[in-house]
Scaffold this active site. Structure first.
Site, mmCIF file in Angstrom:
data_model
loop_
_atom_site.group_PDB
_atom_site.id
_atom_site.type_symbol
_atom_site.label_atom_id
_atom_site.label_comp_id
_atom_site.label_asym_id
_atom_site.label_seq_id
_atom_site.Cartn_x
_atom_site.Cartn_y
_atom_site.Cartn_z
ATOM 1 C CG ASP A 175 13.870 48.911 84.914
ATOM 2 O OD1 ASP A 175 13.545 49.232 86.069
ATOM 3 O OD2 ASP A 175 13.059 48.867 83.962
ATOM 4 C CE LYS A 176 23.270 45.051 84.491
ATOM 5 N NZ LYS A 176 23.922 45.274 83.215
ATOM 6 C CD GLU A 177 17.037 42.192 78.962
ATOM 7 O OE1 GLU A 177 17.326 41.079 78.521
ATOM 8 O OE2 GLU A 177 15.857 42.559 79.182
ATOM 9 C CG ASP B 80 19.096 51.690 82.507
ATOM 10 O OD1 ASP B 80 18.939 51.498 83.724
ATOM 11 O OD2 ASP B 80 18.352 52.436 81.836
ATOM 12 C CB SER C 132 -10.583 50.339 45.573
ATOM 13 O OG SER C 132 -10.912 50.780 44.289
ATOM 14 C CG LEU C 133 -9.896 44.630 45.391
ATOM 15 C CD1 LEU C 133 -10.375 43.543 46.331
ATOM 16 C CD2 LEU C 133 -8.877 44.072 44.413
ATOM 17 C CD GLU D 127 -6.539 36.672 49.413
ATOM 18 O OE1 GLU D 127 -6.841 37.753 49.930
ATOM 19 O OE2 GLU D 127 -5.478 36.459 48.835
ATOM 20 C CE LYS E 71 -14.343 44.022 48.844
ATOM 21 N NZ LYS E 71 -14.367 44.983 49.914
ATOM 22 C CG ASP F 266 -17.329 45.404 55.775
ATOM 23 O OD1 ASP F 266 -16.704 46.350 55.273
ATOM 24 O OD2 ASP F 266 -18.537 45.448 56.026
ATOM 25 C CE1 TYR G 36 -0.437 42.698 46.297
ATOM 26 C CE2 TYR G 36 -1.445 44.818 46.828
ATOM 27 C CZ TYR G 36 -0.793 43.993 45.933
ATOM 28 O OH TYR G 36 -0.503 44.470 44.683
ATOM 29 C CE LYS H 79 -6.207 39.639 46.943
ATOM 30 N NZ LYS H 79 -5.545 39.680 48.248
ATOM 31 C CE LYS I 185 -19.436 45.312 48.421
ATOM 32 N NZ LYS I 185 -18.856 46.429 49.137
ATOM 33 C CB CYS J 237 -46.039 58.778 77.165
ATOM 34 S SG CYS J 237 -45.020 57.421 77.775
ATOM 35 C CB CYS K 181 -46.890 57.625 81.805
ATOM 36 S SG CYS K 181 -46.186 59.009 80.913
ATOM 37 C CB CYS L 187 -42.421 60.337 77.742
ATOM 38 S SG CYS L 187 -43.363 60.461 79.271
ATOM 39 C CB CYS M 128 -42.899 57.931 82.353
ATOM 40 S SG CYS M 128 -43.002 56.914 80.893
HETATM 41 S S1 IVH Z 1 -6.608 42.894 47.971
HETATM 42 C C1 IVH Z 1 -4.727 45.856 44.943
HETATM 43 N N1 IVH Z 1 -7.766 41.182 49.564
HETATM 44 O O1 IVH Z 1 -11.283 45.543 50.026
HETATM 45 C C2 IVH Z 1 -5.617 44.958 45.711
HETATM 46 N N2 IVH Z 1 -8.492 43.437 49.626
HETATM 47 O O2 IVH Z 1 -12.550 47.050 47.789
HETATM 48 C C3 IVH Z 1 -5.520 45.153 47.150
HETATM 49 N N3 IVH Z 1 -10.222 43.880 51.312
HETATM 50 O O3 IVH Z 1 -9.152 48.316 49.908
HETATM 51 C C4 IVH Z 1 -6.635 44.614 47.935
HETATM 52 N N4 IVH Z 1 -10.354 41.833 52.092
HETATM 53 O O4 IVH Z 1 -9.459 47.138 52.169
HETATM 54 C C5 IVH Z 1 -7.725 42.454 49.148
HETATM 55 N N5 IVH Z 1 -8.670 39.557 50.953
HETATM 56 C C6 IVH Z 1 -8.618 40.820 50.545
HETATM 57 C C7 IVH Z 1 -9.439 41.825 51.097
HETATM 58 C C8 IVH Z 1 -9.356 43.137 50.609
HETATM 59 C C9 IVH Z 1 -10.807 43.071 52.210
HETATM 60 C C10 IVH Z 1 -10.552 45.322 51.173
HETATM 61 C C11 IVH Z 1 -9.355 46.222 51.093
HETATM 62 C C12 IVH Z 1 -9.509 46.966 49.811
HETATM 63 C C13 IVH Z 1 -10.958 46.814 49.526
HETATM 64 C C14 IVH Z 1 -11.214 46.899 48.056
#
Ligand code: IVH
Length: 670
Positions: free
Chosen positions: A41-43, A45, A91-92, A117, A119, A121, A228, A290, A314, A407, A410, A425, A431
């Site tokens: 609290d002192k910090e 204030d 997106s990718l 990397e 991906k 979900d 990223y 990437k 995927k 059912c 029963c 039921c 039941c």
């Molecule tokens: S890179 C411009 N790296 O996948 C590139 N995306 O389908 C930026 N995602 O919207 C994305 N793991 O939500 C990147 N290791 C990863 C990822 C990743 C999951 C998702 C992300 C993106 C979507 C694309």
């Protein structure tokens, strides 16, 4: 030209103002919302005072959002702030084909390094750092604008809120996830409360991030991986090195990142993680490739939707063809009859699957499935395997599926309520799975919390004819239980003690325990606040019920329907006679609002009431009793011989003291 001294000082002061505002806003948040203060609290204030002084010196830099202008708040607000992304969130390009991945790799310049990397979900998030402080956390939204969900993101412990020695402005992007374990627990809880289940962890994470209640978000246990970094003048020449730096700074960056130098290495990564990912605590749905070097990334550039320097592979949803041996039917506690596929066992994502839900009649018909078909079973992001189709064409003439009319447990004739997909039921009182399910719900932890009375014991007691309704629980004798298989005197005594203790469970939880359809824990609390006893509730009109927050037409109908059944009235009468709390006790009944929103510390000894009585009074008048004095304390209810430490602290924080007489006068004026 030499910068003049004044400009220099005021620049420093400007920076100090900005940084104090951020620090104090953050501290307020940790104090009010997370209940995890970081500053004493002192910090707090001292810093606030310094900020006030600086702002008084520089009115030109005033800001209505400064912590000097506001009290700390635990509200996130009705809606989230809409924010335009500094760099669009793209997106990718993605593919399920390993061949296409190889093609993509072939078209890259020679000797290019590829970072592989996982991906993740979940949901993408963009974290904005300014002067080392996390200042915004923006969802992807439509890629151009997103919602600032900073308050919710702050519940993720691994995301740094403040960093030293980092660039002035930068952004970290990544994925917010709900770990499998948390997802499963959340769904179990939702099932118990008859709330709709989340289909997969991604939906659950998304639902969680949109909540307005930060405490609930904190409970859910989100996590995050960042992949990223964007901004100007950032360190490193390559993506890999930049992520390594981010990791050093303290960001949660995955360990599963590899730099690959050949197609073979990339393919090996895909093969390895295709299996290994099944052991991870969070959901992944592919691999992201990437180009490592930023100069090469720039020369490859972007299409309108995605970078040319990256691609996602995927994983195929795991799928197997197997024989549908039979469709059986399961009856739940509320009487819903769910069709279940009984399958010839198959291996799927490392587990043997032999049962899968078929949801309801319409689902089965939409896929034209019947026993004897060979069907596709899939396990994607969901934990419960699902049937997604059948082998071969459907010959409509040969399709003879009929949902049972009665059912399976029963024999009662099933009913299908208009607008609902489920058959039910209606024989609630006769039941067996409904009876046992209701008892299991009644004794569960969040309801009456009767220790030791689990599913198995309930089953045994039911078989013995000793349990038919929740009211029978209160007629059980220790000898009845001790006689059961695998149970002895000790467990019997425990269960009886648990039953006894359940008699002090408050009315709101009893109401939840009754298991009225769609009346979950929170709704029960709201109803119990309005209707202080079962007798009041019994006579409530539909309009009165619907006036309660969260109670819509369906819930109101369910409540009215519950009281219309004679069997239920008999159960309620027996529960009351057994001593179960069927009304709010005096302590739960509000007497007034004189102390609403006030935080009160009790100190010393009193003449008119005991300390415990004062505690109850504070609650009854809407106040909150806490044990230690802080700057948030509204006042101290000070009796004789108040502790000297508390007095000193109250003086230094300017917290007023209120005598016993003054306090009672406050209440009687109410
Ligand atoms: S890179 C411009 N790296 O996948 C590139 N995306 O389908 C930026 N995602 O919207 C994305 N793991 O939500 C990147 N290791 C990863 C990822 C990743 C999951 C998702 C992300 C993106 C979507 C694309």
């Amino acid at each position: 030209m030499e910068p003049d001294l004044f400009t220099n000082i005021s620049n420093n002061e400007h920076e100090e103002i900005i940084s104090l505002r951020k620090e104090l806003t953050d501290a307020n948040y940790r104090y009010y919302v997370l209940s995890q203060p970081t500053l004493s609290d002192k910090e707090f204030d001292d810093k606030l005072r310094r900020l006030q002084d600086l702002e008084a010196l520089h009115p030109e830099w005033s800001d209505p959002n400064s912590p000097t202008q506001k009290v700390g708040s635990d509200l996130v607000g009705g809606k989230f702030e809409r924010v335009k992304h500094q760099y669009p969130m793209l997106s990718l390009a993605n593919t399920y084909s390993q061949e296409e991945i190889q093609d993509w790799l072939h078209h890259l310049p020679e000797n290019v390094e590829i970072v592989c990397e996982l991906k993740y979900d979940g949901l993408s998030i963009s974290l904005w750092y300014e002067d080392g402080y996390l200042v915004k956390a923006v969802t992807r939204g439509d890629g151009v604008q997103g919602d600032n969900v900073l308050a919710n993101i702050r519940t993720i412990g691994s995301i740094p809120q403040h960093l030293d020695g980092v660039p002035k402005h930068f952004e970290m992007r990544g994925e917010v996830l709900l770990p499998w374990e948390r997802f499963e627990a959340l769904n179990r809880e939702r099932e118990e409360q008859e709330e709709p289940l989340f289909a997969n962890p991604r939906n659950a994470a998304s639902g969680t991030l949109k909540l307005q209640d930060v405490k609930e978000v904190a409970k859910r246990g989100l996590t995050c991986y960042l992949y990223y970094m964007l901004g100007e003048d950032l360190p490193a020449e390559t993506h890999y090195d930049r992520l390594a730096t981010a990791k050093q700074w303290g960001f949660p960056v995955s360990d599963a990142i590899r730099v690959c130098h050949s197609i073979e290495e990339v393919m090996e990564y895909i093969r390895y993680w295709g299996e290994e990912r099944k052991k991870l605590p969070v959901a992944t749905d592919g691999i992201v490739l990437k180009v490592n070097n930023f100069r090469q990334q720039v020369s490859l550039g972007f299409t309108a939707k995605s970078p040319r320097w990256a691609i996602a592979y995927k994983f195929p949803a795991e799928k197997q063809l197997t024989l549908l041996r039979a469709i059986t039917y399961q009856v739940g506690r509320t009487g819903v009859v769910t069709p279940v596929a009984n399958l010839e066992p198959v291996q799927l994502s490392g587990t043997i699957v032999q049962r899968a839900t078929l949801h309801n009649e319409d689902f089965i018909r939409s896929l034209s499935i019947q026993a004897g078909d060979r069907v596709w079973v899939e396990k994607g992001g969901e934990i419960i395997p699902k049937i997604t189709g059948k082998e071969g064409e459907t010959n409509e003439e040969g399709y003879h599926y009929i949902f049972p009319e009665t059912c399976p447990e029963c024999g009662a004739r099933l009913v299908r309520i208009e607008g609902e997909a489920a058959w039910r039921c209606p024989n609630e009182e006769g039941c067996p799975p409904q009876i046992k399910g209701k008892i299991e719900h009644f004794v569960s932890r969040k309801a009456m919390n009767i220790d030791g009375l689990g599913e198995e014991t309930i089953g045994l007691l039911y078989d013995q004819g000793l349990l038919r309704t929740i009211a029978d629980i209160y007629d059980l004798k220790a000898e009845d239980i001790a006689r059961l298989e695998r149970l002895g005197d000790k467990s019997a005594a425990n269960i009886i003690a648990g039953i006894e203790a359940s008699k002090s469970v408050p009315w709101a939880r009893v109401l939840f325990a009754l298991g009225i359809r769609m009346v979950g824990e929170t709704t029960a609390k709201k109803i119990a606040r309005r209707f202080r006893s079962v007798d009041e509730l019994q006579w409530a009109t539909k309009e009165q019920l619907m006036a309660i927050d969260d109670v819509g037409e369906q819930i109101a109908d369910n409540i009215i329907g519950y009281f219309a059944a004679f069997g239920n009235i008999e159960i309620l009468t027996r529960l009351k006679a057994a001593g179960v709390q069927m009304s709010a006790t005096d302590e739960e009944t509000p007497l007034g609002t004189a102390l609403e929103g006030q935080t009160i510390v009790i100190s010393g000894t009193f003449t008119q009431h005991s300390r415990d009585e004062y505690k109850v009074l504070i609650e009854q008048y809407g106040g909150k009793n806490v044990s230690s004095v802080s700057k948030k304390t509204s006042f101290i209810l000070a009796g004789e011989a108040m502790g000297p430490e508390k007095r000193k602290k109250a003086e230094s924080l300017g917290v007023p003291l209120v005598s016993e007489e003054e306090f009672l006068a406050m209440l009687s004026n109410n």
